[in-house]
Design a protein around this motif. Sequence first.
Motif, short mmCIF file in Angstrom:
data_model
loop_
_atom_site.label_atom_id
_atom_site.label_comp_id
_atom_site.label_asym_id
_atom_site.label_seq_id
_atom_site.Cartn_x
_atom_site.Cartn_y
_atom_site.Cartn_z
N ASN A 1 2.98 8.97 7.19
CA ASN A 1 2.07 10.29 7.27
C ASN A 1 1.11 10.35 8.40
O ASN A 1 1.00 11.51 8.89
N MET A 2 0.32 9.39 8.21
CA MET A 2 -0.59 9.35 9.47
C MET A 2 -0.05 9.47 10.66
O MET A 2 -0.48 10.20 11.66
N CYS A 3 1.00 8.69 10.97
CA CYS A 3 1.69 8.72 12.49
C CYS A 3 2.34 10.11 12.50
O CYS A 3 2.00 10.85 13.86
N HIS A 4 2.94 10.61 11.59
CA HIS A 4 4.00 11.94 11.75
C HIS A 4 2.91 13.35 11.77
O HIS A 4 3.33 13.94 12.52
N ASN A 5 1.64 12.96 11.39
CA ASN A 5 0.67 13.94 11.37
C ASN A 5 0.05 14.10 12.98
O ASN A 5 -0.32 15.26 13.47
N LYS A 6 0.34 13.15 13.52
CA LYS A 6 0.07 13.19 15.05
C LYS A 6 1.10 12.90 16.09
O LYS A 6 1.01 12.72 17.27
N GLY A 7 2.26 13.17 15.44
CA GLY A 7 3.63 13.21 16.34
C GLY A 7 3.83 11.83 16.90
O GLY A 7 4.74 11.78 17.94
N ALA A 8 3.55 11.01 16.13
CA ALA A 8 3.79 9.49 16.62
C ALA A 8 5.04 9.10 15.76
O ALA A 8 5.08 9.46 14.42
N LEU A 9 5.84 7.98 16.36
CA LEU A 9 6.86 7.57 15.26
C LEU A 9 6.35 6.17 14.85
O LEU A 9 5.39 5.62 15.27
N LEU A 10 6.96 5.94 13.71
CA LEU A 10 6.78 4.61 12.99
C LEU A 10 7.99 3.34 12.88
O LEU A 10 8.83 4.07 12.40
N CYS A 11 7.71 2.47 13.56
CA CYS A 11 8.85 1.43 13.40
C CYS A 11 8.31 0.36 12.68
O CYS A 11 7.38 -0.28 12.86
N ILE A 12 9.17 -0.10 11.61
CA ILE A 12 8.86 -1.22 10.90
C ILE A 12 9.80 -2.54 11.13
O ILE A 12 10.95 -2.12 11.15
N ASP A 13 9.06 -3.57 11.62
CA ASP A 13 10.07 -4.88 11.54
C ASP A 13 9.88 -5.33 10.23
O ASP A 13 8.86 -5.89 9.81
N SER A 14 11.09 -5.28 9.45
CA SER A 14 11.19 -5.50 7.95
C SER A 14 11.75 -6.90 7.90
O SER A 14 12.34 -7.24 6.55
N THR A 15 11.82 -7.70 8.91
CA THR A 15 12.39 -9.03 8.92
C THR A 15 12.15 -9.80 7.35
O THR A 15 13.00 -10.32 6.93
N PHE A 16 10.77 -10.01 7.50
CA PHE A 16 10.26 -10.62 6.30
C PHE A 16 10.60 -10.13 4.79
O PHE A 16 10.47 -10.93 3.97
N ALA A 17 10.85 -8.96 4.96
CA ALA A 17 11.29 -8.37 3.56
C ALA A 17 12.64 -8.46 3.20
O ALA A 17 13.13 -8.74 2.22
N SER A 18 13.53 -8.04 4.34
CA SER A 18 14.98 -8.17 4.19
C SER A 18 15.37 -6.70 3.57
O SER A 18 14.31 -6.05 2.87
N PRO A 19 16.60 -6.10 3.65
CA PRO A 19 16.73 -4.75 3.54
C PRO A 19 17.06 -4.86 1.68
O PRO A 19 16.95 -3.83 1.16
N ILE A 20 16.97 -5.89 1.33
CA ILE A 20 17.03 -6.01 -0.27
C ILE A 20 15.69 -5.54 -1.02
O ILE A 20 15.49 -5.14 -1.88
N ASN A 21 14.54 -6.28 -0.44
CA ASN A 21 13.14 -6.04 -0.81
C ASN A 21 12.70 -5.10 -0.64
O ASN A 21 11.67 -4.36 -1.28
N GLN A 22 13.11 -4.33 0.51
CA GLN A 22 12.16 -3.34 1.05
C GLN A 22 13.23 -2.10 1.87
O GLN A 22 13.94 -2.50 2.74
N LYS A 23 13.09 -0.91 1.60
CA LYS A 23 13.74 0.05 2.43
C LYS A 23 12.78 0.95 2.95
O LYS A 23 12.39 2.18 2.59
N ALA A 24 12.32 0.52 4.26
CA ALA A 24 11.31 1.25 5.01
C ALA A 24 11.66 2.67 5.27
O ALA A 24 10.86 3.51 5.46
N LEU A 25 13.10 3.00 5.70
CA LEU A 25 13.18 4.30 5.91
C LEU A 25 13.31 5.40 4.87
O LEU A 25 12.54 6.52 5.09
N THR A 26 13.20 4.80 3.81
CA THR A 26 12.98 5.86 2.50
C THR A 26 11.55 5.88 2.27
O THR A 26 11.24 6.94 1.65
N LEU A 27 10.72 5.06 2.84
CA LEU A 27 9.37 5.25 2.76
C LEU A 27 8.63 6.05 3.80
O LEU A 27 7.44 6.21 3.84
#
Length: 415
Positions: free
Chosen positions: A195-221
């Motif tokens: 939300n902070m990034c999008h309010n300023k027109g910035a993109l957010l990229c998450i390196d989710s390696t340590f979570a794995s797609p099982i533990n965390q779904k960054a795009l849905t957040l």
Amino acid sequence: MATVSFSSPASFAGDNSGALTSATILRFPPNSVHAGERLGRRIATDAITTPVVNTSAYWFSSSQELIDFKEGRHASFEYGRYGNPTTEALEKKMSALEKAESTVFVASGMYASVAMLSTLVPAGGHIVTTTDLYRKTRIYMETELPKRGITMTVIRPADMDALQDALDNNNVSLFFTETPTNPFLRCIDIELVSNMCHNKGALLCIDSTFASPINQKALTLGADIVVHSATKYIAGHNDVIGGCISGRDELVSKVRIYHHVVGGVLNPNASYLILRGMKTLHLRVQCQNSTALRMAQFLEEHPKIARVYYPGLPSHPEHHIAKSQMTGFGGVVSFEVDGDFDSTRKFIDSVKIPYHAPSFGGCESIIDQPAIMSYWDSKEQRDIYGIKDNLIRFSIGVEDFEDLKNDIVQALNKI
Ligand SMILES: O=C(O)CSc1nc(-c2cccc(Cl)c2)no1
Ligand SMILES: Cc1ncc(COP(=O)(O)O)c(C=O)c1O
């Protein structure tokens, strides 16, 4: 129908080779070069598994079919750097897991980050990243991005005021962060920072390696892009290197165009190994989540352990964030031995089950001392990023918890 004289290698020995129709050639070429293989087109098998398509190029039956391909009326690939059926199956699987519109799989996690940064950050742009970060990613950002006039603000993972200040005072293109981070497993509130990034027109990229797609779904957040080192949990068997970029097609297609030119291609045999590993990803990660939490709790109570870093512990500074955005806390436990450099080395050298090696997330437990493994060349960098001599990274595999605990106990008894 056109007829073509088809001389096979055998005919050089004086055999009759006769004229054949193109239909015959397509079905029964009479030589070792083509016999049995011109059926490759859309070869349909009843195999349960996805075949490994080892090819550098794809053929077209006519110029019209090629034009139809170029104009999107005929589905195929054309050239191995632009796509592969085995890799496409892998990309679709990851898109399903990350709930992404599109995924591109590439040769490594580092290449995934480089391709993302090269595509989504314009020359002269400004990015924000965090102090706790895989070291090679930081090295790339510090040495290569300035060559494109890109500037960077580095914030501490929990410092949201610093993020807001960076967004207010710079034209930020992208906030790039891991969560959890390497090696202190710090967690960033993905929804908040998106939300902070999008309010300023910035993109957010998450390196989710340590979570794995099982533990965390960054795009849905709220993340726009998620990258993974598929080398780790995703492939999960310490036998292949790969990476991937997932997100909405508007962004991933830009990365894919870059990738088709630059060519950090994932070999289809590697794609198959990752596909195969992903079939048990949920089982492995659930097991690693459970064992790591038990290990973190055990270590936190041990008299020879000074501090434990694990998002699943209430003592973790972002435990509340981890609980809100993760369904499990991963298999990596970082901790500090209550000792100096040499006693930490002796501990590492005394464990029997974990491999003393780089990497993490696979079936085999791995343990390392980042002061040596990742930062041996720079005491200054160790001091800047808080990589103490007694810090240990412990990647817990799928071994039995009691076996691992007993091994850690006997090694701690040696110091
Ligand atoms: O690539 C390098 O420079 C070092 S390789 C590296 N290993 C880990 C790592 C991370 C968590 C746990 C374990 Cl056991 C290892 N992070 O980077
Ligand atoms: C968080 C993180 N991202 C990316 C990478 C790089 O991945 P790869 O080794 O597949 O290039 C690593 C490697 O350890 C990592 O820890």
